[in-house]
Scaffold this motif. Structure first.
Motif, PDB file in Angstrom:
ATOM      1  N   GLU A   6       0.850  -1.193   0.000  1.00  0.00           N
ATOM      2  CA  GLU A   6       0.000   0.000   0.000  1.00  0.00           C
ATOM      3  C   GLU A   6       0.884   1.242   0.000  1.00  0.00           C
ATOM      4  N   ALA A   7       0.580   2.176  -0.887  1.00  0.00           N
ATOM      5  CA  ALA A   7       1.326   3.427  -0.965  1.00  0.00           C
ATOM      6  C   ALA A   7       0.383   4.600  -0.762  1.00  0.00           C
ATOM      7  N   ASP A   8       0.792   5.540   0.069  1.00  0.00           N
ATOM      8  CA  ASP A   8      -0.027   6.722   0.361  1.00  0.00           C
ATOM      9  C   ASP A   8       0.835   7.963   0.187  1.00  0.00           C
ATOM     10  N   ILE A   9       0.281   8.976  -0.492  1.00  0.00           N
ATOM     11  CA  ILE A   9       0.978  10.238  -0.696  1.00  0.00           C
ATOM     12  C   ILE A   9       0.346  11.290   0.207  1.00  0.00           C
ATOM     13  N   GLY A  10       1.132  11.814   1.144  1.00  0.00           N
ATOM     14  CA  GLY A  10       0.638  12.814   2.084  1.00  0.00           C
ATOM     15  C   GLY A  10       0.944  14.226   1.637  1.00  0.00           C
ATOM     16  N   GLN A  11       0.584  15.188   2.470  1.00  0.00           N
ATOM     17  CA  GLN A  11       0.739  16.603   2.130  1.00  0.00           C
ATOM     18  C   GLN A  11       1.860  17.266   2.931  1.00  0.00           C
ATOM     19  N   THR A  12       2.684  16.471   3.577  1.00  0.00           N
ATOM     20  CA  THR A  12       3.731  17.045   4.417  1.00  0.00           C
ATOM     21  C   THR A  12       5.049  17.105   3.646  1.00  0.00           C
ATOM     22  N   LEU A  13       6.140  17.328   4.377  1.00  0.00           N
ATOM     23  CA  LEU A  13       7.452  17.471   3.766  1.00  0.00           C
ATOM     24  C   LEU A  13       7.853  16.195   3.025  1.00  0.00           C
ATOM     25  N   PRO A  14       8.692  16.307   1.981  1.00  0.00           N
ATOM     26  CA  PRO A  14       9.093  15.132   1.200  1.00  0.00           C
ATOM     27  C   PRO A  14       9.794  14.092   2.073  1.00  0.00           C
ATOM     28  N   ALA A  15       9.401  12.844   1.893  1.00  0.00           N
ATOM     29  CA  ALA A  15      10.013  11.718   2.617  1.00  0.00           C
ATOM     30  C   ALA A  15       9.565  10.424   1.950  1.00  0.00           C
ATOM     31  N   PHE A  16      10.315   9.375   2.224  1.00  0.00           N
ATOM     32  CA  PHE A  16       9.975   8.031   1.731  1.00  0.00           C
ATOM     33  C   PHE A  16      10.057   7.116   2.952  1.00  0.00           C
ATOM     34  N   VAL A  17       8.885   6.686   3.436  1.00  0.00           N
ATOM     35  CA  VAL A  17       8.814   5.879   4.652  1.00  0.00           C
ATOM     36  C   VAL A  17       8.363   4.478   4.271  1.00  0.00           C
ATOM     37  N   LEU A  18       9.119   3.481   4.686  1.00  0.00           N
ATOM     38  CA  LEU A  18       8.816   2.085   4.382  1.00  0.00           C
ATOM     39  C   LEU A  18       8.474   1.366   5.681  1.00  0.00           C
ATOM     40  N   LEU A  19       7.254   0.830   5.779  1.00  0.00           N
ATOM     41  CA  LEU A  19       6.772   0.167   6.984  1.00  0.00           C
ATOM     42  C   LEU A  19       6.544  -1.318   6.717  1.00  0.00           C
ATOM     43  N   GLY A  20       6.511  -2.110   7.815  1.00  0.00           N
ATOM     44  CA  GLY A  20       6.176  -3.528   7.664  1.00  0.00           C
ATOM     45  C   GLY A  20       7.326  -4.481   7.891  1.00  0.00           C
ATOM     46  N   LEU A  21       8.222  -4.168   8.819  1.00  0.00           N
ATOM     47  CA  LEU A  21       9.360  -5.028   9.182  1.00  0.00           C
ATOM     48  C   LEU A  21      10.250  -5.380   7.997  1.00  0.00           C
ATOM     49  N   PRO A  22      10.740  -4.394   7.236  1.00  0.00           N
ATOM     50  CA  PRO A  22      11.681  -4.707   6.147  1.00  0.00           C
ATOM     51  C   PRO A  22      13.082  -4.947   6.696  1.00  0.00           C
ATOM     52  N   ASP A  23      13.861  -5.784   6.001  1.00  0.00           N
ATOM     53  CA  ASP A  23      15.255  -5.985   6.402  1.00  0.00           C
ATOM     54  C   ASP A  23      16.123  -4.928   5.716  1.00  0.00           C
ATOM     55  N   ALA A  24      17.435  -5.042   5.893  1.00  0.00           N
ATOM     56  CA  ALA A  24      18.340  -4.022   5.364  1.00  0.00           C
ATOM     57  C   ALA A  24      18.272  -3.949   3.842  1.00  0.00           C
ATOM     58  N   ALA A  25      18.232  -5.099   3.172  1.00  0.00           N
ATOM     59  CA  ALA A  25      18.168  -5.110   1.709  1.00  0.00           C
ATOM     60  C   ALA A  25      16.895  -4.453   1.210  1.00  0.00           C
ATOM     61  N   LEU A  26      15.807  -4.648   1.937  1.00  0.00           N
ATOM     62  CA  LEU A  26      14.538  -4.055   1.528  1.00  0.00           C
ATOM     63  C   LEU A  26      14.523  -2.557   1.809  1.00  0.00           C
ATOM     64  N   ARG A  27      15.145  -2.119   2.898  1.00  0.00           N
ATOM     65  CA  ARG A  27      15.205  -0.683   3.182  1.00  0.00           C
ATOM     66  C   ARG A  27      16.010   0.052   2.116  1.00  0.00           C
ATOM     67  N   GLU A  28      17.043  -0.596   1.606  1.00  0.00           N
ATOM     68  CA  GLU A  28      17.841   0.032   0.560  1.00  0.00           C
ATOM     69  C   GLU A  28      17.059   0.217  -0.739  1.00  0.00           C
ATOM     70  N   SER A  29      15.908  -0.449  -0.849  1.00  0.00           N
ATOM     71  CA  SER A  29      15.117  -0.336  -2.070  1.00  0.00           C
ATOM     72  C   SER A  29      14.615   1.082  -2.297  1.00  0.00           C
ATOM     73  N   GLN A  30      14.539   1.893  -1.251  1.00  0.00           N
ATOM     74  CA  GLN A  30      14.041   3.261  -1.406  1.00  0.00           C
ATOM     75  C   GLN A  30      14.874   4.042  -2.418  1.00  0.00           C
ATOM     76  N   ASP A  31      16.185   3.944  -2.295  1.00  0.00           N
ATOM     77  CA  ASP A  31      17.056   4.677  -3.229  1.00  0.00           C
ATOM     78  C   ASP A  31      17.039   4.034  -4.612  1.00  0.00           C
ATOM     79  N   ARG A  32      16.965   2.695  -4.659  1.00  0.00           N
ATOM     80  CA  ARG A  32      16.890   2.038  -5.973  1.00  0.00           C
ATOM     81  C   ARG A  32      15.623   2.458  -6.708  1.00  0.00           C
ATOM     82  N   ILE A  33      14.516   2.502  -5.978  1.00  0.00           N
ATOM     83  CA  ILE A  33      13.226   2.820  -6.597  1.00  0.00           C
ATOM     84  C   ILE A  33      13.202   4.266  -7.076  1.00  0.00           C
TER      85      ILE A  33
END
Length: 518
Positions: free
Chosen positions: A22-49
Motif C-alpha cells: 500500500e502506498a499513500d501520498i501525504g501533504q507534508t514534507l518530502p520523505a519516503f517511509v517504508l513500513l512492515g518489518l523490512p530488512d536491510a536489503a529491503l530498506r535500501e530499495s528506497q534509493d533504488r526505486i
C-alpha cells in the motif's frame, strides 16, 4: 488519488506469503517511509526505486510517500518487492491502474532494468494458490515462472514496458515510448528432461564389489540409509556417486518440490525446467552444522540436507566431520524435515533424503584387508570410528565392508550390470512397495512404522527366530529390529516374493551389521 496498491510475495522458508503493498501520498514534507518489518536489503530499495523512477522519466511524488507492506507483523527480506513498491507508488500518484490484483516480482536496477530474484517458482505457485491470475517478473525469470500452470506471466527487461502496460493516459503523456512491449508467456508444466540427465556415471564402471553392488541396489530399492566402510581406493565414493543413476526419476509432484528447493537455493537464473533426476549433495567434511542443516541470521536458508530432499546426501570421509554435525542429522533422518528457530521466527524445510556415509576403517586407512600394514593402535581405531555415534549408526540400515578387489583380472575385466538394468529392478521393487503401502500413505519400505510391521505386515514367528534371538542377546536395538524388517521386505520385493522368509531375514541381518567395527 493518493492511495495505490500492488501485490508481491515473500518466502518464509519454502512457503510463499502474499504481500499487499500500500502506498499513500501525504501533504507534508518530502520523505519516503517504508513500513512492515523490512530488512536491510529491503530498506535500501528506497534509493533504488527513486533512481529507477527518475531514469524511466516518471519521477516519484515529491511529497511524503508512505509504503506499508501488509501484513505488517511478518518479517520481510530481499529485493523482490522493488517492482511492487514502485508500481504502488505510481498508482498512488495516478499514473498506474489495475495493479491491485497483480503480483510483481523483480528487483530494480538504478536505470530501471528488471533484475531476476531467487525463489520465483514457489512465489508464483503461492500467488496461483491465492487466486492471483497475473504475475509480472523479469525476463530472466520468465522460464521459471512459466512452470506454474494457470497463471498469466508478463515479463520485460525494463520497467518502462510494464509502466506503459498498466499506465493511465496521464502516465503516457510523460513516459517515452517503450522499446519493447511486455512479452506474454503462457503457463505450463515445463520440460521434463531425461530421467538420468544429470547422472552420466554408470554402475557398470564399478568392477568387482559384487556384495557392495548388491547392497547398493537394496538401499536404492527401499530408500535405506547406507554406510560404506573400506580402505582408500576400494571404490566407496565411486559406488555412492552412482546411486542416483539407479534411482527412479521424480514424479510431477516431487519435481515441483525439488525444483522449488533449487530455486530458493541457487542463483536466480539457474532454474529453467522441472528437475526430474534425483538430487545428489556431497558437502566437504569441513562443512558446519549451518551449511548442512541450513542457517541465517533472520529467516534461515536451506542447507545441504534440504537440497538433497528426495535424493542422496553423501558424506565422504564421514569420521572427519564434526561429531555434532553428524549427530544433528539424527532428527531429520527420523522426521524427514528440519525446523530451524531464529529470533525472527521459525521455518521448516523438507529433508527426506537417503544418507550415504563412507569411511576408512582407521586414520591411516590401511586396516585388515587393505593389503598394507596398518600403523594405528586399537585405541586410535576405536577413537576414530567413535566419531560415528551409536545412535547415528543405529539409523543406518545397510552397513557394508568394501574390500579392495583381489586381482587385476577381477578389477579390469569383470564388467557388472549397467545402471539402466539395475534401475529397472529398483523401479519394479518400488512399484510393489507402493501397491502395498499406498493405502497407508507410504511409498517405501524404509518409511514403514512398527505399528504396521507388527499388524498388517506381521511375519510368521518361524521366520523371525534369528531376528528375535539377536534382539534378546542385545545385538540389535528395537529400532534396529524394525529396520531389519524393513530391509527384509525390500529383499522380498526384489525377489518378487509375497512376504519375506527366513532367508531374507538372515540377509537383512547380515547387511545390517557386517563387521564394520574394528
Amino acid at each position: 488519488m493518493t492511495m495505490g496498491r500492488a501485490r508481491s510475495v515473500v518466502l518464509i522458508g519454502m512457503e510463499g506469503r502474499l504481500i499487499e503493498v500500500e502506498a499513500d501520498i501525504g501533504q507534508t514534507l518530502p520523505a519516503f517511509v517504508l513500513l512492515g518489518l523490512p530488512d536491510a536489503a529491503l530498506r535500501e530499495s528506497q534509493d533504488r526505486i527513486r533512481s529507477a523512477a527518475k531514469n524511466t522519466g516518471l519521477d516519484l511524488s515529491r511529497r511524503r510517500l508512505t509504503v506499508n507492506l501488509f501484513p505488517a507483523s511478518l518479517p520481510k527480506s530481499g529485493s523482490g518487492l522493488d517492482l511492487a513498491i514502485l508500481m504502488s507508488a505510481w498508482a498512488a500518484d495516478g499514473y498506474m491502474t489495475g495493479t491491485s490484483d497483480v503480483v510483481f516480482l523483480a528487483e530494480l536496477g538504478l536505470d530501471g532494468r528488471l533484475r531476476p530474484v531467487k525463489g520465483i517458482l514457489p512465489s508464483v505457485a503461492a500467488a496461483a494458490a491465492a487466486g492471483i491470475g497475473t504475475v509480472v517478473v523479469s525476463a530472466d525469470n520468465a522460464a521459471e515462472a512459466a512452470l506454474v500452470s494457470g497463471v498469466e506471466v508478463l515479463t520485460a527487461d525494463h520497467v518502462l514496458p510494464i509502466a506503459h502496460h498498466f499506465g493511465t493516459a496521464k502516465a503516457r503523456k510523460v513516459l517515452r515510448p517503450p522499446e519493447t512491449a511486455p512479452e506474454r508467456i503462457t503457463g505450463g508444466s515445463g520440460s521434463s528432461g531425461s530421467p538420468h540427465e544429470l547422472h552420466e556415471r554408470d554402475l557398470a564402471e564399478v568392477r568387482g564389489q559384487q556384495e557392495a553392488r548388491f547392497a547398493l541396489e537394496v538401499a536404492a530399492a527401499g530408500g535405506h540409509h547406507m554406510l560404506l566402510m573400506g580402505a582408500p581406493g576400494a571404490g566407496k565414493t565411486m559406488l555412492a556417486e552412482r546411486l542416483p543413476s539407479i534411482l527412479p526419476p521424480l514424479d510431477d509432484e516431487e519435481s515441483m518440490v525439488a525444483t522449488a528447493i533449487a530455486s530458493i537455493s541457487s542463483g536466480a537464473t539457474s532454474v529453467t525446467q522441472l528437475q526430474r533426476s534425483r538430487p545428489f549433495e556431497a558437502p566437504h567434511h569441513s562443512a558446519s552444522a549451518a551449511s548442512i542443516l541450513g542457517g541465517g541470521s533472520r529467516i534461515p536458508g536451506p542447507g545441504a540436507a534440504t537440497r538433497a530432499h528426495l535424493g542422496v546426501l553423501f558424506l565422504d570421509e564421514a569420521p572427519e566431520f564434526h561429531r555434532h554435525v553428524l549427530d544433528s542429522l539424527r532428527q531429520p533422518l527420523e522426521r524427514g524435515a528440519i525446523t530451524l528457530h531464529r529470533s525472527a521466527g521459525q521455518v521448516t524445510y523438507p529433508a527426506s533424503f537417503q544418507l550415504v556415509l563412507a569411511a576408512n576403517p582407521c586414520p591411516c586407512g590401511m586396516n585388515v584387508g587393505s593389503g598394507r600394514q596398518c600403523v594405528c593402535s586399537v585405541a586410535q581405531r576405536r577413537n576414530y570410528l567413535s566419531r560415528l555415534s551409536g545412535p547415528l549408526l543405529d539409523r543406518v540400515d545397510v552397513q557394508v565392508k568394501v574390500d579392495r578387489p583381489r586381482s587385476a583380472a577381477l578389477a579390469l575385466e569383470d564388467r557388472g550390470e549397467c545402471s539402466a538394468t539395475v534401475a529397472q529392478r529398483v523401479q519394479h521393487a518400488r512399484q510393489r512397495q507402493g501397491s502395498r503401502l499406498g493405502p497407508h500413505g507410504l511409498k517405501l519400505n524404509s518409511q514403514a512404522p512398527l505399528s504396521l510391521l507388527s499388524n498388517e505386515l506381521r511375519l510368521p514367528r518361524a521366520s523371525l527366530q534369528a531376528l528375535d534371538a539377536s534382539l534378546d542377546r542385545a545385538q540389535i536395538s528395537l529400532r534396529g529390529y524394525v529396520r531389519v524388517l524393513r530391509l527384509a521386505w525390500t529383499l522380498s520385493d526384489l525377489s518378487f516374493k509375497d512376504i519375506p522368509d527366513h532367508e531374507d531375514i538372515d540377509i537383512a541381518l547380515h547387511l545390517r551389521h557386517v563387521g564394520v567395527r574394528p
